[in-house]
Design an enzyme around this catalytic site. Structure first.
Site, PDB file in Angstrom:
ATOM      1  N   ASP A  16      39.879  32.734  43.258  1.00 21.63           N
ATOM      2  CA  ASP A  16      39.897  32.719  41.769  1.00 21.63           C
ATOM      3  C   ASP A  16      40.256  31.422  41.159  1.00 21.63           C
ATOM      4  O   ASP A  16      41.355  30.459  41.874  1.00 21.63           O
ATOM      5  CB  ASP A  16      40.735  33.744  41.218  1.00 21.63           C
ATOM      6  CG  ASP A  16      40.222  34.054  39.822  1.00 21.63           C
ATOM      7  OD1 ASP A  16      39.249  33.711  39.252  1.00 21.63           O
ATOM      8  OD2 ASP A  16      41.114  34.538  39.219  1.00 21.63           O
ATOM      9  N   ASN A  64      31.248  40.860  38.233  1.00 24.78           N
ATOM     10  CA  ASN A  64      30.886  39.601  38.050  1.00 24.78           C
ATOM     11  C   ASN A  64      29.349  39.328  37.459  1.00 24.78           C
ATOM     12  O   ASN A  64      28.984  38.626  36.900  1.00 24.78           O
ATOM     13  CB  ASN A  64      31.122  38.702  39.362  1.00 24.78           C
ATOM     14  CG  ASN A  64      32.299  38.090  39.446  1.00 24.78           C
ATOM     15  OD1 ASN A  64      32.797  38.132  40.706  1.00 24.78           O
ATOM     16  ND2 ASN A  64      33.353  38.140  38.580  1.00 24.78           N
TER      17      ASN A  64
HETATM   18  C1  IPE Z   1      37.679  38.136  40.971  1.00 24.71           C
HETATM   19  O1  IPE Z   1      37.884  37.279  40.162  1.00 24.71           O
HETATM   20  C2  IPE Z   1      36.556  38.046  41.992  1.00 24.71           C
HETATM   21  C3  IPE Z   1      36.249  36.903  42.933  1.00 24.71           C
HETATM   22  C4  IPE Z   1      36.958  36.011  43.003  1.00 24.71           C
HETATM   23  C5  IPE Z   1      34.872  36.875  43.505  1.00 24.71           C
HETATM   24  P1  IPE Z   1      37.607  37.464  38.749  1.00 24.71           P
HETATM   25  O2  IPE Z   1      37.700  36.298  38.026  1.00 24.71           O
HETATM   26  O3  IPE Z   1      36.208  38.190  38.706  1.00 24.71           O
HETATM   27  O4  IPE Z   1      38.582  38.692  38.370  1.00 24.71           O
HETATM   28  P2  IPE Z   1      39.342  39.000  36.717  1.00 24.71           P
HETATM   29  O5  IPE Z   1      37.970  39.123  35.793  1.00 24.71           O
HETATM   30  O6  IPE Z   1      40.041  37.939  36.587  1.00 24.71           O
HETATM   31  O7  IPE Z   1      40.075  40.193  37.117  1.00 24.71           O
HETATM   32  C1  IPE Z   2      36.106  32.670  40.881  1.00 24.87           C
HETATM   33  O1  IPE Z   2      36.559  31.574  39.963  1.00 24.87           O
HETATM   34  C2  IPE Z   2      34.733  32.838  41.371  1.00 24.87           C
HETATM   35  C3  IPE Z   2      33.909  34.061  41.073  1.00 24.87           C
HETATM   36  C4  IPE Z   2      34.709  34.818  40.522  1.00 24.87           C
HETATM   37  C5  IPE Z   2      32.620  33.748  41.265  1.00 24.87           C
HETATM   38  P1  IPE Z   2      36.255  32.042  38.468  1.00 24.87           P
HETATM   39  O2  IPE Z   2      34.816  31.889  38.035  1.00 24.87           O
HETATM   40  O3  IPE Z   2      36.562  33.603  38.154  1.00 24.87           O
HETATM   41  O4  IPE Z   2      37.017  31.255  37.590  1.00 24.87           O
HETATM   42  P2  IPE Z   2      38.053  31.614  36.437  1.00 24.87           P
HETATM   43  O5  IPE Z   2      38.734  32.548  36.724  1.00 24.87           O
HETATM   44  O6  IPE Z   2      37.139  31.723  35.307  1.00 24.87           O
HETATM   45  O7  IPE Z   2      38.746  30.157  36.034  1.00 24.87           O
HETATM   46 MG    MG Z   3      38.361  34.463  37.562  1.00 27.13          MG
END
Ligand code: IPE
Ligand code: IPE
Ligand code: MG
Length: 240
Positions: A16, A64
């Site tokens: 993340d 997502n």
């Molecule tokens: C968790 O990250 C999912 C992945 C890393 C694939 P998210 O960015 O989707 O989680 P939240 O929304 O912060 O809980």
């Molecule tokens: C994790 O990074 C990747 C996926 C969930 C696919 P994020 O895209 O959630 O990055 P932040 O949390 O917005 O910084």
């Molecule tokens: Mg994230």
């Protein structure tokens, strides 16, 4: 000196912070995801090097899909790119690829590329690399319940057979040990629907670092911290 015998067999990572990493640099989110893939490659390489048995990476959750269409498209394209460029590397390094999640909802070309990579690494026994795509813990549990109910209705299973071990056979992770350690970078202190059943007794390790900045050294730090922890599973370990 940390006792290596206390290292985990199975490490799961919630990758993340790609978006915020990009935002901080005035870049587009996709550039953050691209940098995230580079970090992923380093962690896979390092895990293999140190002889980890199971590495599980959360790449795309069932939630997502709420993201803008363009970002989802970019993520799928990145996944395709990764599979195409890394398949040989996985083979050379004796890594077996497993997918956790319902890939039937993905684009046909992505599904095919995933199936190809899984098939071509099936016999490898060096390390199991599981990638969670369109994965959600609640979704996985419901899927298991449906599978069990169906088998009971068809007379293939009996209600009295349903214990924890039996239930686990219906999960995406069937046959795998539960994660010993879950790593979540990016500063968020939550599990975001990741491996809900499997992490009941996992050790959790958080870091403020965004995933694209995550290094092999940080991974080692997490493993060292893990090795110093006392896992009690509800019991007592003390000898006095
Ligand atoms: C968790 O990250 C999912 C992945 C890393 C694939 P998210 O960015 O989707 O989680 P939240 O929304 O912060 O809980
Ligand atoms: C994790 O990074 C990747 C996926 C969930 C696919 P994020 O895209 O959630 O990055 P932040 O949390 O917005 O910084
Ligand atoms: Mg994230």
């Amino acid at each position: 000196m940390v006792n290596r015998s206390k290292y985990p067999r199975h490490v799961a990572v919630i990758m993340d912070g790609n978006g915020r990493w990009a935002q901080k640099r005035g870049l587009h989110r996709i550039q953050g995801h691209r940098a995230g893939v580079a970090a992923l490659k380093e962690i896979v390489k390092h895990s293999r090097k140190i002889g980890l048995e199971y590495l599980t990476l959360y790449a795309f959750s069932t939630e997502n899909w709420k993201r803008p269409e363009m970002e989802i498209k970019n993520l799928m394209n990145l996944l395709m790119e990764y599979l195409k460029s890394e398949l040989e590397e996985l083979k050379t390094n004796n890594i077996k690829l497993r997918i956790l999640g319902d890939i039937s909802a993905l684009r046909k070309d992505v599904q095919e590329e995933l199936e190809k990579a899984v098939a071509q690494t099936r016999e490898n026994d060096g390390m199991v690399l599981s990638v969670a795509i369109n994965y959600g813990g609640r979704d996985e549990i419901l899927r298991a319940v449906r599978g069990i109910v169906k088998d009971v209705c068809e007379g293939k299973a009996r209600v009295q057979d349903i214990d924890q071990e039996f239930f686990e056979n219906y999960l995406y992770t069937s046959g795998m040990p539960n994660p010993d350690l879950v790593i979540r970078p990016s500063g968020e202190l939550r599990v975001s629907n990741f491996l809900l059943w499997q992490i009941a007794y996992s050790e959790l390790w958080f870091s403020d670092c965004f995933w694209p900045d995550f290094t092999a050294d940080m991974f080692e730090k997490a493993l060292d911290d893990y090795a110093k922890r006392d896992r009690r599973y509800g019991g007592v370990n003390s000898v006095d």
